[in-house]
Write a protein that holds these residues in place. Sequence first.
Motif, PDB file in Angstrom:
ATOM      1  N   HIS A 209       0.831  -1.196   0.000  1.00  0.00           N
ATOM      2  CA  HIS A 209       0.000   0.000   0.000  1.00  0.00           C
ATOM      3  C   HIS A 209       0.868   1.250   0.000  1.00  0.00           C
ATOM      4  O   HIS A 209       1.742   1.410   0.868  1.00  0.00           O
ATOM      5  CB  HIS A 209      -0.910   0.006   1.226  1.00  0.00           C
ATOM      6  CG  HIS A 209      -1.735  -1.247   1.379  1.00  0.00           C
ATOM      7  ND1 HIS A 209      -2.661  -1.640   0.435  1.00  0.00           N
ATOM      8  CD2 HIS A 209      -1.756  -2.199   2.347  1.00  0.00           C
ATOM      9  CE1 HIS A 209      -3.236  -2.782   0.823  1.00  0.00           C
ATOM     10  NE2 HIS A 209      -2.694  -3.139   1.977  1.00  0.00           N
ATOM     11  N   ALA A 210       0.625   2.130  -0.962  1.00  0.00           N
ATOM     12  CA  ALA A 210       1.390   3.372  -1.059  1.00  0.00           C
ATOM     13  C   ALA A 210       0.981   4.335   0.050  1.00  0.00           C
ATOM     14  O   ALA A 210      -0.177   4.386   0.463  1.00  0.00           O
ATOM     15  CB  ALA A 210       1.166   4.012  -2.418  1.00  0.00           C
ATOM     16  N   SER A 211       1.966   5.095   0.525  1.00  0.00           N
ATOM     17  CA  SER A 211       1.707   6.137   1.514  1.00  0.00           C
ATOM     18  C   SER A 211       1.761   7.497   0.831  1.00  0.00           C
ATOM     19  O   SER A 211       2.278   7.615  -0.301  1.00  0.00           O
ATOM     20  CB  SER A 211       2.759   6.076   2.625  1.00  0.00           C
ATOM     21  OG  SER A 211       3.983   6.613   2.170  1.00  0.00           O
ATOM     22  N   PRO A 212       1.259   8.547   1.474  1.00  0.00           N
ATOM     23  CA  PRO A 212       1.321   9.892   0.859  1.00  0.00           C
ATOM     24  C   PRO A 212       2.742  10.355   0.573  1.00  0.00           C
ATOM     25  O   PRO A 212       2.954  11.206  -0.285  1.00  0.00           O
ATOM     26  CB  PRO A 212       0.643  10.775   1.911  1.00  0.00           C
ATOM     27  CG  PRO A 212      -0.254   9.855   2.678  1.00  0.00           C
ATOM     28  CD  PRO A 212       0.476   8.549   2.726  1.00  0.00           C
TER      29      PRO A 212
ATOM     30  N   GLY B 282       5.079   8.557  -0.740  1.00  0.00           N
ATOM     31  CA  GLY B 282       5.628   7.883  -1.911  1.00  0.00           C
ATOM     32  C   GLY B 282       6.248   6.537  -1.611  1.00  0.00           C
ATOM     33  O   GLY B 282       6.588   5.802  -2.536  1.00  0.00           O
ATOM     34  N   ASP B 283       6.444   6.205  -0.332  1.00  0.00           N
ATOM     35  CA  ASP B 283       6.933   4.865  -0.009  1.00  0.00           C
ATOM     36  C   ASP B 283       5.726   3.955   0.198  1.00  0.00           C
ATOM     37  O   ASP B 283       4.628   4.281  -0.218  1.00  0.00           O
ATOM     38  CB  ASP B 283       7.867   4.898   1.207  1.00  0.00           C
ATOM     39  CG  ASP B 283       7.235   5.584   2.401  1.00  0.00           C
ATOM     40  OD1 ASP B 283       6.031   5.941   2.324  1.00  0.00           O
ATOM     41  OD2 ASP B 283       7.922   5.764   3.416  1.00  0.00           O
ATOM     42  N   ALA B 284       5.911   2.836   0.834  1.00  0.00           N
ATOM     43  CA  ALA B 284       4.813   1.878   0.957  1.00  0.00           C
ATOM     44  C   ALA B 284       4.964   1.055   2.223  1.00  0.00           C
ATOM     45  O   ALA B 284       6.038   1.008   2.835  1.00  0.00           O
ATOM     46  CB  ALA B 284       4.763   0.969  -0.265  1.00  0.00           C
ATOM     47  N   THR B 285       3.885   0.406   2.609  1.00  0.00           N
ATOM     48  CA  THR B 285       3.898  -0.596   3.670  1.00  0.00           C
ATOM     49  C   THR B 285       3.459  -1.926   3.067  1.00  0.00           C
ATOM     50  O   THR B 285       2.806  -1.960   2.020  1.00  0.00           O
ATOM     51  CB  THR B 285       2.948  -0.227   4.822  1.00  0.00           C
ATOM     52  OG1 THR B 285       1.613  -0.066   4.301  1.00  0.00           O
ATOM     53  CG2 THR B 285       3.391   1.064   5.495  1.00  0.00           C
ATOM     54  N   GLN B 286       3.840  -3.005   3.715  1.00  0.00           N
ATOM     55  CA  GLN B 286       3.408  -4.323   3.257  1.00  0.00           C
ATOM     56  C   GLN B 286       2.448  -4.935   4.265  1.00  0.00           C
ATOM     57  O   GLN B 286       2.663  -4.882   5.475  1.00  0.00           O
ATOM     58  CB  GLN B 286       4.603  -5.229   3.020  1.00  0.00           C
ATOM     59  CG  GLN B 286       5.570  -5.388   4.165  1.00  0.00           C
ATOM     60  CD  GLN B 286       6.741  -6.287   3.783  1.00  0.00           C
ATOM     61  OE1 GLN B 286       6.574  -7.315   3.135  1.00  0.00           O
ATOM     62  NE2 GLN B 286       7.943  -5.889   4.191  1.00  0.00           N
ATOM     63  N   GLU B 287       1.389  -5.509   3.732  1.00  0.00           N
ATOM     64  CA  GLU B 287       0.353  -6.158   4.549  1.00  0.00           C
ATOM     65  C   GLU B 287       0.327  -7.638   4.194  1.00  0.00           C
ATOM     66  O   GLU B 287      -0.043  -8.017   3.087  1.00  0.00           O
ATOM     67  CB  GLU B 287      -1.014  -5.528   4.289  1.00  0.00           C
ATOM     68  CG  GLU B 287      -2.138  -6.206   5.061  1.00  0.00           C
ATOM     69  CD  GLU B 287      -3.528  -5.767   4.639  1.00  0.00           C
ATOM     70  OE1 GLU B 287      -4.503  -6.204   5.268  1.00  0.00           O
ATOM     71  OE2 GLU B 287      -3.630  -5.019   3.636  1.00  0.00           O
ATOM     72  N   VAL B 288       0.717  -8.468   5.147  1.00  0.00           N
ATOM     73  CA  VAL B 288       0.704  -9.917   4.947  1.00  0.00           C
ATOM     74  C   VAL B 288      -0.669 -10.446   5.328  1.00  0.00           C
ATOM     75  O   VAL B 288      -1.157 -10.192   6.439  1.00  0.00           O
ATOM     76  CB  VAL B 288       1.796 -10.595   5.793  1.00  0.00           C
ATOM     77  CG1 VAL B 288       1.785 -12.103   5.551  1.00  0.00           C
ATOM     78  CG2 VAL B 288       3.166 -10.016   5.484  1.00  0.00           C
ATOM     79  N   LEU B 289      -1.307 -11.171   4.421  1.00  0.00           N
ATOM     80  CA  LEU B 289      -2.647 -11.702   4.660  1.00  0.00           C
ATOM     81  C   LEU B 289      -2.567 -13.065   5.341  1.00  0.00           C
ATOM     82  O   LEU B 289      -1.762 -13.919   4.950  1.00  0.00           O
ATOM     83  CB  LEU B 289      -3.410 -11.834   3.346  1.00  0.00           C
ATOM     84  CG  LEU B 289      -3.546 -10.563   2.491  1.00  0.00           C
ATOM     85  CD1 LEU B 289      -4.385 -10.869   1.252  1.00  0.00           C
ATOM     86  CD2 LEU B 289      -4.164  -9.434   3.295  1.00  0.00           C
ATOM     87  N   ALA B 290      -3.422 -13.268   6.336  1.00  0.00           N
ATOM     88  CA  ALA B 290      -3.478 -14.559   7.019  1.00  0.00           C
ATOM     89  C   ALA B 290      -4.251 -15.585   6.215  1.00  0.00           C
ATOM     90  O   ALA B 290      -3.970 -16.783   6.274  1.00  0.00           O
ATOM     91  CB  ALA B 290      -4.119 -14.387   8.390  1.00  0.00           C
ATOM     92  N   SER B 291      -5.232 -15.131   5.453  1.00  0.00           N
ATOM     93  CA  SER B 291      -6.046 -16.032   4.643  1.00  0.00           C
ATOM     94  C   SER B 291      -6.503 -15.298   3.395  1.00  0.00           C
ATOM     95  O   SER B 291      -6.463 -14.065   3.322  1.00  0.00           O
ATOM     96  CB  SER B 291      -7.258 -16.532   5.436  1.00  0.00           C
ATOM     97  OG  SER B 291      -8.068 -15.435   5.852  1.00  0.00           O
TER      98      SER B 291
END
Length: 453
Positions: free
Chosen positions: A79-82, A84-93
């Motif tokens: 997911h992009a942040s304002p 310009g970098d990003a975060t990662q979201e690991v899905l459990a399912s």
Amino acid sequence: MITESTVQAEFHGGRSRVGPLTWGQQGTWDGIHEWLPQVKPFFVLTRWLPVPLLLSVGDVLEQISELLLRHESLRTLFHASPRGDATQEVLASGALDVAVFDRPADDPVDFTDIVTDCLVRAGATAFDHDQELPIRISLALHEGIPVLVVLGVSHMAADHTGTELLVAELTAMLQARADGKPVPAPKPSVQPVDLATRQNSPDGQLLNVEAMRHLREHVARMPPPEPARAVPLEPRFVRGEIESGTLPVAVRAAARRLRTTTSVVLLSITTGLLHHLCTGPVYRLDVMQSNRLDPDLFAAVTTLNQAVKTVVDLDAADFDEVLRRSAATMVAAKRHARYDGRLAAEVLRDVHLPPGCQVNDMWSTLPRARTTSTAETTVAWPERTAHEDMALYLDTGGTPDRMRLSLMADTALLPPDGIRAFLFAFEALAEELATGDVRLERFGEVFAGVPVD
């Protein structure tokens, strides 16, 4: 008539986490967004593998689901942040759509054409990393029986080594299922969110400090750009490549004879040819590193590779000196290849770098070959583009017994005939180094002596 449908590989019970990007992921993120909407070939890594006989579609989907659970990078959204970098979201399912192509027995379409079509589809459009898992999978069937799996892996999820690890792991899992045996356990490795935490620690920041010091030292010695030698073609950049069974044997033999590594031999041949091609006493040379020295990174499925910007001296008196300098360059590159790319961008903000040459040795990371290839060397011209950041890109890859040597060049510096001469001179010089010493002047002689196609 081939029928196309979609099934899902579901995964449940994994860890759900949110974290910053690793340095490798951040560099890849920035590179992808620099070029969008264009999709560069290295943004999506494509592979295929056979399915053992007697497995059902359900069997294959079950192993794909297990693969997704094992590797958090494959079930991650970005997911992009304002800023310009990003975060990662690991899905459990969740679930991954798998495209299925079923060929009836009387259909004239060859499976090679089906695979080619799937590979093209996998890399044709950019990943929507905010909504789409970073892997695309197709399954080719014959009369309902699985025959081939085709993978398209986003570079956000894996680099070339990580993708090869995925292929080897899925192959072993499918074979174990076909043999009625337990699937092999996953190899211990760090997950990307954990690696990002490590990189943000005091030890990680110390790596940054040392890498930035190395960067500043080499930026201070950067030469002016090489002058154009010819009117460039349109598109300006052309990639030529050879596939050679001679190169793996010769490079390994040369490394043994010279008591060094295959990566150093490859870098030394490159530098020797640059010594002939370039006009100045120094040249910019970016060295790509896989960053898999730590034991828990050997089997990591993520994107770890980063480039180290260096300056190489082209005033060596002989090839022995080229070899020593290449060994020192490779040691320094390994030491300083882990860093925050955003911090490096700040160091370079007001610097106008010459295009230079980037070397990416992916072949030396492959396992040793048990056989040798007797097939003749082939040449291909797989890519032409209008814009690139470097004047020269030299990549090695392929298989353990058949090296793919690829050179993309600015045609203002090296036209197609020169690209071809470079590649075949590289092969010939490796053969000579396998059996004896080579004068530095010999590099120019061999390059000039390659016949024009």
